[in-house]
Design an enzyme around this catalytic site. Structure first.
Site, PDB file in Angstrom:
ATOM      1  CB  VAL A  24      55.741  41.210  29.435  1.00 50.21           C
ATOM      2  CG1 VAL A  24      56.829  41.321  30.428  1.00 50.21           C
ATOM      3  CG2 VAL A  24      54.254  40.820  30.363  1.00 50.21           C
ATOM      4  CE  LYS A  76      38.989  37.527  51.502  1.00 49.01           C
ATOM      5  NZ  LYS A  76      38.894  36.625  50.271  1.00 49.01           N
ATOM      6  CD  GLU A 113      42.830  45.820  40.788  1.00 46.87           C
ATOM      7  OE1 GLU A 113      43.449  46.676  40.265  1.00 46.87           O
ATOM      8  OE2 GLU A 113      41.771  45.888  41.596  1.00 46.87           O
ATOM      9  CB  VAL A 117      39.222  44.750  47.282  1.00 48.24           C
ATOM     10  CG1 VAL A 117      37.983  45.271  47.467  1.00 48.24           C
ATOM     11  CG2 VAL A 117      40.219  44.651  48.455  1.00 48.24           C
ATOM     12  N   GLY A 168      37.377  40.695  43.514  1.00 43.26           N
ATOM     13  CA  GLY A 168      37.790  39.565  42.465  1.00 43.26           C
ATOM     14  C   GLY A 168      38.360  40.220  41.053  1.00 43.26           C
ATOM     15  CB  ILE A 181      35.629  44.661  40.420  1.00 43.22           C
ATOM     16  CG1 ILE A 181      34.391  44.005  40.154  1.00 43.22           C
ATOM     17  CG2 ILE A 181      35.509  46.155  40.202  1.00 43.22           C
ATOM     18  CD1 ILE A 181      33.428  44.188  41.597  1.00 43.22           C
ATOM     19  CE  LYS A 196      36.759  40.588  49.479  1.00 43.90           C
ATOM     20  NZ  LYS A 196      35.351  39.633  49.440  1.00 43.90           N
ATOM     21  N   GLY A 241      35.187  33.899  42.249  1.00 46.94           N
ATOM     22  CA  GLY A 241      35.312  33.051  41.252  1.00 46.94           C
ATOM     23  C   GLY A 241      36.766  32.759  40.875  1.00 46.94           C
TER      24      GLY A 241
END
Ligand code: HSE
Length: 443
Positions: A36, A106, A130, A133, A135, A137, A206, A309
Site C-alpha cells: 500500500v 450482497k 468484491e 459475489v 466469495g 473469486i 448476486k 468460507g
C-alpha cells in the site's frame, strides 16, 4: 520507505469472515503496508457480543460494541456483519464521514446499492464489494474494470455453493433433495433455515449485482426472476444424466432485444436449468462457484473457485482493502458505478429460452401428431423428440394409462410461448402427465 501516515481500519462484524479479515490483517501487516505504501492499523472490530466464540485469534482489546464511534474514527470501514440493518445505517455513516467502505453484504447491495453508490459519489468516497459475489473469486473487478472496454452479452453463473453441493450430490451420488440437504446442513453449507439458498434468494441478489455491473444498468433484486431448487427431483437429475445434461441452479444475466418493442433490454433470472455435460460449468462440483461470461470481443471467460468460507472470502475483502488504501496514498478519483446505459429490465415472459419437456402420454396412433400441433399452435419449434415405452405393469393397461414417455427438446422461443405450450400440453387428452419442465442453457 513508508512515509504516509498509518491508515485507520475499522471492521464491523467478527463472524467467520470478519474474524479472518482481522487475523490476516494483523498477521500480514508488514507485507500489506509494503503493497500500500502506508501502514494499515486495525483500530477496532465492532461486535454485538464481546464474549461470543470466534473462528480466529483476535486480540480482545480490539473488540467494541460502539460501532458508531469506531466508524467515525476510521479511514476505511470493512462491513462483514451481514443483514440490512444496522449495516445500511453504518455504511451511510461511514461514507458521509468520508471513509471508504468495503462490504461483503450482497443483500444490502442488492436492496440499497443505488442509494449507497449515490452517497459515495456525492462525497467522493469509494464502495468496494468484491466479496459480495462468489466469495474468493475475482469477478466484480473483472466486470467493472477488465471488461469495461468490451460488451458483455451474457453471464451464466453458479453463484450459490449450497445448492450446487446439493444438486451435485443428487447427480453424482443419486441422493434425493432431502438427503442431500441434510448432508449440506450437517457440513455447515446450509443454514438451519436453508430458504435463502434453496429458494434462490441468495443467488438472485448476486444476479442483481452481476447484471448491474455487466450491463451498466441498475438492476434491483426484485427485477430478477427467481425459482429455487425445491422442485428438482432425483428422477429429473437421473434423466438429465442419461441425455447428456446436468441440472444446475443458474443465475442468467443477458442483454437482449425486447421481442415486443425491438429495443435493447436486460434480463436477470435464477432457476434450475439443464446444461450439457460438455459445458465448463458442468465441471463445477461440490460447493464451488463459477461465473461464465460471454463478451463480444473477449469471447467466453470462466471465473471459478470457492464461493464462500471465512478465510476465502477474507481474501477478496483484503484485495479491496489494498485498493482502497492505495487510493488514499496515491490519490485519484477511484471507480464510479456505471449505470449510464439504463436499459429497461425485461420480464421473464420476454426472454427467449429452450425447454426440455418430459411427458407421459398415451401410446396410440395420432398422439405424436396431436402433441406436435400444440407446439406449432404456440409457434414453438421442436428440436428433438425421444420416445421410450413405459413398462405396462407399472402403469396398468386400461387404455387411458400412459404407454410412453416423450422427452421433447425445443428450439429457442419466448418464455410466454413456452409456458403457454406447457399449459396446453397439460390440458391435452393424450397427455397423462407433464413429468418435468426444465430450461436448457449453455447450448
Ligand atoms: N450461502 C451462500 C452459498 C454463501 O451457499 O453460496 C454466501 O453467499
Amino acid at each position: 520507505m513508508i512515509e504516509y501516515r498509518n491508515l485507520r481500519i475499522a471492521v464491523l462484524g467478527a463472524g467467520s469472515v470478519g474474524a479472518q479479515v482481522a487475523a490476516l490483517l494483523l498477521q500480514h501487516a508488514d507485507e500489506l503496508a509494503g503493497r500500500v505504501g502506508a501502514g494499515l492499523e486495525l483500530v477496532g472490530i465492532a461486535v454485538r457480543d464481546l464474549d461470543a466464540p470466534r473462528t480466529a485469534d483476535i486480540p480482545r482489546e480490539l473488540l467494541t460494541t460502539d460501532a458508531r464511534s469506531l466508524i467515525l474514527g476510521a479511514d476505511i470501514v470493512i462491513e462483514v456483519m451481514g443483514g440490512l440493518e444496522p449495516a445500511r445505517e453504518y455504511l451511510e455513516l461511514a461514507l458521509t464521514s468520508g471513509a471508504d467502505v468495503i462490504t461483503a453484504n450482497k443483500a444490502l447491495l442488492a436492496t440499497h446499492g443505488p442509494e449507497l453508490f449515490a452517497i459515495a459519489e456525492q462525497v467522493g468516497a469509494q464502495l468496494y464489494y468484491e466479496a459480495a459475489v462468489g466469495g474468493a473469486i475475482p469477478i466484480i473487478r473483472p466486470l467493472r474494470d477488465s471488461l469495461a472496454g468490451d460488451r458483455v452479452h451474457r453471464i451464466l453463473g453458479i453463484v450459490n455453493g449450497t445448492t450446487n453441493y446439493i444438486l451435485d450430490r443428487m447427480d453424482q451420488g443419486g441422493d434425493s433433495l432431502e438427503q442431500a440437504l441434510a448432508v449440506a446442513t450437517e457440513l455447515g453449507y446450509a443454514e438451519a433455515d436453508p430458504t435463502a439458498d434453496i429458494e434462490g434468494f441468495d443467488a438472485a441478489q448476486k444476479a442483481a449485482i452481476l447484471a448491474s455491473l455487466a450491463f451498466h444498468t441498475a438492476v434491483p433484486v426484485d427485477g430478477v426472476h427467481r425459482e429455487g431448487i425445491t422442485g428438482v427431483t432425483r428422477e429429473q437429475v437421473a434423466a438429465a444424466q442419461r441425455s447428456g445434461f446436468v441440472v444446475k441452479l443458474l443465475a442468467v444475466c443477458e442483454r437482449l432485444v425486447d421481442p415486443e418493442t425491438g429495443a435493447d433490454g436486460v434480463s436477470a433470472r435464477v432457476h434450475p436449468a439443464l446444461i450439457p455435460t460438455t459445458h465448463p460449468l458442468a465441471a463445477v462440483h461440490g460447493a464451488n462457484n463459477a461465473v461464465f461470461v460471454e463478451a463480444e470481443a473477449a469471447g467466453s471467460l470462466m471465473f471459478y473457485g470457492a464461493g464462500a468460507g471465512g478465510v476465502q472470502t477474507a481474501s477478496a475483502v483484503l484485495g479491496d482493502l489494498v485498493s482502497a488504501a492505495r487510493r488514499h496514498v496515491v490519490g485519484g478519483p477511484g471507480v464510479a458505478e456505471s449505470t449510464h446505459a439504463d436499459l429497461p429490465i425485461l420480464p421473464i415472459t420476454s426472454v427467449t429460452t429452450r425447454y426440455q419437456i418430459t411427458l407421459s402420454v398415451l401410446d396410440r396412433p395420432g398422439v405424436l401428431a396431436q402433441i406436435a400441433s400444440v407446439f406449432s399452435e404456440h409457434d414453438v419449434s421442436v428440436e428433438a423428440v425421444q420416445q421410450s415405452v413405459v413398462d405396462p405393469a407399472a402403469d396398468g393397461q386400461d387404455g387411458n394409462a400412459p404407454g410412453a414417455t416423450l422427452v421433447i427438446g425445443t428450439h429457442r422461443a419466448t418464455e410466454a410461448a413456452l409456458a403457454a405450450t406447457v399449459a396446453a400440453l397439460a390440458d391435452s387428452p393424450v397427455v397423462a402427465r407433464v413429468d418435468s419442465v426444465l430450461r436448457v442453457e449453455g447450448l
